[in-house]
Design a protein around this motif. Structure first.
Motif, PDB file in Angstrom:
ATOM      1  N   ASN A  20     -16.165  12.912 -10.757  1.00  0.00           N
ATOM      2  CA  ASN A  20     -14.982  12.441 -11.320  1.00  0.00           C
ATOM      3  C   ASN A  20     -13.801  13.771 -11.427  1.00  0.00           C
ATOM      4  OD1 ASN A  20     -15.171   9.590 -12.721  1.00  0.00           O
ATOM      5  ND2 ASN A  20     -17.149  10.447 -13.202  1.00  0.00           N
ATOM      6  N   ASP A  21     -14.299  14.566 -10.941  1.00  0.00           N
ATOM      7  CA  ASP A  21     -13.381  15.871 -10.679  1.00  0.00           C
ATOM      8  C   ASP A  21     -12.932  16.462 -12.044  1.00  0.00           C
ATOM      9  OD1 ASP A  21     -11.871  17.779  -9.586  1.00  0.00           O
ATOM     10  OD2 ASP A  21     -10.077  16.242  -9.002  1.00  0.00           O
ATOM     11  N   THR A 177     -14.217  19.071  -3.117  1.00  0.00           N
ATOM     12  CA  THR A 177     -13.579  18.884  -4.375  1.00  0.00           C
ATOM     13  C   THR A 177     -12.502  20.063  -4.841  1.00  0.00           C
ATOM     14  OG1 THR A 177     -16.000  17.992  -5.002  1.00  0.00           O
ATOM     15  CG2 THR A 177     -14.190  18.392  -6.856  1.00  0.00           C
ATOM     16  N   THR A 182      -8.266  16.040  -1.447  1.00  0.00           N
ATOM     17  CA  THR A 182      -8.234  15.488  -2.851  1.00  0.00           C
ATOM     18  C   THR A 182      -8.246  16.581  -3.972  1.00  0.00           C
ATOM     19  OG1 THR A 182     -10.424  15.082  -2.910  1.00  0.00           O
ATOM     20  CG2 THR A 182      -8.941  13.049  -2.457  1.00  0.00           C
ATOM     21  N   GLY A 183      -8.145  17.768  -3.678  1.00  0.00           N
ATOM     22  CA  GLY A 183      -8.091  18.842  -4.428  1.00  0.00           C
ATOM     23  C   GLY A 183      -6.983  19.947  -4.377  1.00  0.00           C
ATOM     24  N   ASN A 185      -6.028  20.910  -1.725  1.00  0.00           N
ATOM     25  CA  ASN A 185      -5.476  20.670  -0.093  1.00  0.00           C
ATOM     26  C   ASN A 185      -5.275  21.855   0.513  1.00  0.00           C
ATOM     27  OD1 ASN A 185      -4.815  18.760   1.805  1.00  0.00           O
ATOM     28  ND2 ASN A 185      -2.661  18.430   0.999  1.00  0.00           N
ATOM     29  N   ASP A 259      -7.449   9.997   0.836  1.00  0.00           N
ATOM     30  CA  ASP A 259      -5.873  10.079   0.108  1.00  0.00           C
ATOM     31  C   ASP A 259      -6.002   9.286  -1.142  1.00  0.00           C
ATOM     32  OD1 ASP A 259      -4.700  11.267   2.478  1.00  0.00           O
ATOM     33  OD2 ASP A 259      -4.860   9.230   3.538  1.00  0.00           O
ATOM     34  N   ALA A 260      -7.085   9.112  -1.996  1.00  0.00           N
ATOM     35  CA  ALA A 260      -7.316   8.225  -2.956  1.00  0.00           C
ATOM     36  C   ALA A 260      -6.329   9.308  -4.199  1.00  0.00           C
ATOM     37  CB  ALA A 260      -8.659   8.323  -3.650  1.00  0.00           C
ATOM     38  N   ALA A 261      -5.836   8.460  -4.993  1.00  0.00           N
ATOM     39  CA  ALA A 261      -5.083   9.024  -6.306  1.00  0.00           C
ATOM     40  C   ALA A 261      -6.197   9.554  -7.231  1.00  0.00           C
ATOM     41  CB  ALA A 261      -4.171   7.998  -6.942  1.00  0.00           C
ATOM     42  N   GLN A 262      -7.140   9.081  -7.332  1.00  0.00           N
ATOM     43  CA  GLN A 262      -8.277   9.431  -8.297  1.00  0.00           C
ATOM     44  C   GLN A 262      -9.608   9.055  -7.770  1.00  0.00           C
ATOM     45  OE1 GLN A 262      -6.086   6.011 -10.545  1.00  0.00           O
ATOM     46  NE2 GLN A 262      -7.885   6.650 -11.998  1.00  0.00           N
TER      47      GLN A 262
ATOM     48  N   THR B  80       1.116   5.632  -7.375  1.00  0.00           N
ATOM     49  CA  THR B  80       1.056   7.180  -6.711  1.00  0.00           C
ATOM     50  C   THR B  80       2.480   7.632  -6.158  1.00  0.00           C
ATOM     51  OG1 THR B  80       0.301   6.381  -4.781  1.00  0.00           O
ATOM     52  CG2 THR B  80      -1.205   7.140  -6.056  1.00  0.00           C
ATOM     53  N   LYS B 183      -2.582  20.168 -11.316  1.00  0.00           N
ATOM     54  CA  LYS B 183      -3.162  18.940 -11.756  1.00  0.00           C
ATOM     55  C   LYS B 183      -3.776  18.839 -13.074  1.00  0.00           C
ATOM     56  CE  LYS B 183      -7.242  18.106  -9.573  1.00  0.00           C
ATOM     57  NZ  LYS B 183      -8.309  18.024  -8.619  1.00  0.00           N
ATOM     58  N   PRO B 188      -7.382  12.641 -13.697  1.00  0.00           N
ATOM     59  CA  PRO B 188      -7.335  12.969 -12.347  1.00  0.00           C
ATOM     60  C   PRO B 188      -6.229  12.806 -11.196  1.00  0.00           C
ATOM     61  CG  PRO B 188      -9.195  11.565 -12.506  1.00  0.00           C
ATOM     62  CD  PRO B 188      -8.518  11.916 -13.837  1.00  0.00           C
ATOM     63  N   TRP B 189      -5.485  11.607 -11.804  1.00  0.00           N
ATOM     64  CA  TRP B 189      -4.505  11.051 -10.990  1.00  0.00           C
ATOM     65  C   TRP B 189      -3.373  11.979 -11.091  1.00  0.00           C
ATOM     66  CZ3 TRP B 189      -6.469   8.571 -15.254  1.00  0.00           C
ATOM     67  CH2 TRP B 189      -5.531   8.677 -16.340  1.00  0.00           C
ATOM     68  N   LYS B 191      -1.045  14.705 -10.640  1.00  0.00           N
ATOM     69  CA  LYS B 191      -1.019  15.813  -9.518  1.00  0.00           C
ATOM     70  C   LYS B 191       0.609  16.187  -9.394  1.00  0.00           C
ATOM     71  CE  LYS B 191      -5.080  14.445  -7.187  1.00  0.00           C
ATOM     72  NZ  LYS B 191      -5.677  13.735  -6.045  1.00  0.00           N
TER      73      LYS B 191
END
Lengths: 314, 255
Positions: A20-21, A177, A182-183, A185, A259-262, B80, B183, B188-189, B191
């Motif tokens: 879940n980061d 992660t 998704t981190g 980058n 490319d997921a937003a979350q 997004t 972030k 987590p969304w 950013k």
């Protein structure tokens, strides 16, 4: 058994944090938002990170109780030492968890935290096995370890290969992660896959082949010994599950999740399941090795015992 | 075994202690800024252009804010912002800056703060430009706690929580770095990116894809445009005294 079961729950909780980061959702340590005892609002990433910390505290307490109880009640000296080792490891593991939070999840430290978590789980499982009635109340079988290499060697090689697999998997997971698409980058996804995931995949084939070799050898030659047959059968089931989960985790994390937003539920649960099934494979192989070492006698040992017997007769 | 674990523990505590010390040292020894190089304001010109996108743009995806009721209730537009492109191909959130050509010129760090707001569990703006050493004021207008966590490569990393509608945080970045990902580890969304440069010649494209960089002295420069997903593009630029330069357009393609 309670400690081993609780540790498995802790592995799930820890894997949920990474998937879940949420590793830095609580920015401080050993306090949580400046407090030692207050439970923060369990929303967002805090829900995963603080739950992980609470379960970890429970495991810490259980380990202290287990160590004290073992020290007082256990006649076997090596068991008392193992209990102390488990206590030292759980403290070390807690500090390692704090270190990774305070240093913003460096992949090396996070991977070490993940690796030692499964090491502790294996020790907890072993302690449950060593204190079980079936272990304490039964005699060694002293069966001949047939074949070259023997099962005693193979079972240890399997553990080493699985441990390497764990380190490679943890490295990929934490580099992706922290530094992946998704981190932050910082490193291209393809580069992380090539450097960290590919060795994990290649080693997966080696580990699977080795595991099949060990399990089929056990089932073919000692299938009538339940303490050997059960872990061998379990390993076969687990490795099949693990390969499917690994492929699912790859699709969810790398192909669909790039490319997921979350973190999406499928990604979260496939990766968590892959991590904890991996832990189950490692722990089962450790249990198998323990039973192999207990019940199988190497050809050298057998020869030595034979020579000693002859000498005594003379 | 117990002894080695204890030694490892002490070593780790020492390492943590060292880390803390380093942190406090870095905060207290800020570099003395060089005096600004004098500049003839009557000779400067502006540079403008657009960031465009060709090809099939990735569609924005819906963000699921159900993890936190305070976010869900905000009623914000939960899509997004990784690629914001309109029907004409105008690409927003591209950080454009003078990458090369300014030589050893030093520039005064603005006293004005730039603002980063957290509202509706989103960052506003999504891409922010600022000068090295300039203060960014970070606000939390939400009814929930946020974490602000930049992950720079050349600057100091930090991760601080900010309570609901808490006092603004004031931060700065000592070194040039394009782009620093920021972030929120609680949501987590959330950013965003900060472009930090050591001069005032930067801009962020708006929804119309346009940018303008003002007051650039005459010279030959490299102009760079950086997008969080599509990376960097550069172009050579010649600026003559008092002659504004327009149509400096960057075109990004689908990857």
């Amino acid at each position: 058994m309670l400690l081993a079961g609780s540790t498995f729950v802790l592995l799930v909780a820890g894997a949920l944090v990474t998937s879940n980061d949420a590793g830095l959702a609580v920015p401080d340590w050993p306090t949580s938002f400046g407090s030692v005892y207050k439970v923060p609002p369990m929303v967002g990433g805090v829900r995963f990170e603080h739950s992980h910390r609470m379960v970890a505290e429970l495991i810490g307490l259980l380990t202290i109780v287990m160590a004290l109880w073992t020290w007082r009640a256990e006649p076997r000296r090596w068991m008392r030492r193992l209990a102390l080792g488990a206590l030292a490891l759980v403290i070390f593991q807690g500090v390692l968890g704090g270190t990774t939070v305070l240093n913003y999840l460096p992949p090396a430290v996070s991977s070490a935290h993940a690796t030692f978590a499964q090491t502790f789980f294996c020790i907890a499982v072993l302690m449950a096995v060593f204190t079980s009635r079936s272990w304490v109340a039964t005699e060694r079988l002293a069966l001949r370890d047939e074949g070259t290499p023997g099962l005693r060697t193979l079972s240890i090689v399997l553990i080493i290969a699985l441990y390497a697999q764990l380190v490679l998997g943890a490295a990929f997971r934490h580099v992706w992660t922290k530094l992946g698409p998704t981190g932050a980058n910082r490193i291209a996804g393809s580069e992380i896959v090539g450097t960290y995931l590919l060795p994990h995949v290649v080693n997966a084939f080696l580990v699977t082949a080795l595991l099949l070799w060990v399990a089929t050898r056990v089932l073919a030659r000692y299938g009538n010994v339940p303490t050997l047959r059960r872990p061998a059968t379990t390993l076969l089931f687990l490795v099949a599950t693990q390969l499917v989960l690994g492929f699912g985790a790859y699709l969810a994390r790398v192909e669909w999740g790039r490319d997921a937003a979350q973190p999406h539920p499928f990604m979260v649960w496939s990766t968590v399941a892959h991590v904890v099934t991996g832990a189950a494979v490692l722990a089962t192989s450790v249990v198998l090795a323990a039973h192999v070492y207990r019940n199988l006698v190497s050809q050298e040992q057998e020869q030595l015992a034979g020579d000693a017997g002859k000498a005594a007769a003379i | 075994m117990a002894l080695s674990a204890l030694l490892s523990l002490l070593l780790l505590i020492a390492l943590i202690g060292c880390g803390k010390k380093e942190e406090s040292t870095e905060q207290s020894t800020s570099e003395t800024p060089k005096a600004a190089t004098p500049m003839d304001k009557s000779q400067v010109a502006s540079v403008s252009g657009m960031a465009m996108f060709t090809g099939a743009a990735p569609k924005p995806t819906k963000i699921d804010m159900s993890q936190d009721p305070a976010c869900k209730k905000s009623g914000a537009e939960n899509m997004t912002e990784t690629v914001v492109v309109d029907d004409k191909g105008d690409l927003a959130n591209v950080f454009v800056y003078v990458k090369d050509g300014l030589g050893d010129r030093a520039f005064e760090v603005p006293k004005d703060k730039v603002t980063l707001d957290q509202q509706g569990c989103r960052y506003h703006p999504h891409v922010l430009g600022m000068m090295a050493g300039q203060t960014v004021e970070i606000k939390n207008d939400d009814d929930t706690t946020h974490n602000i966590h930049p992950s720079p490569k050349d600057n100091k990393e930090w991760n601080e929580s900010q309570p609901p509608k808490g006092s603004p945080l004031e931060k700065n970045f000592a070194r040039q770095e394009v782009l620093i990902p920021v972030k929120c580890n609680q949501h987590p969304w959330m950013k965003m990116y900060i472009g930090v440069v050591k001069h005032p010649y930067f801009a962020v494209t708006g929804k119309d894809g346009k940018f303008t960089i003002k007051d650039l002295p005459p010279g030959d420069y490299t102009l760079a445009a950086v997008h969080e997903k599509f990376g960097e593009q550069t172009m050579k630029l010649h600026v003559e005294a008092k002659k504004d330069v327009s149509d400096q357009n960057f075109t990004f393609k689908a990857q």
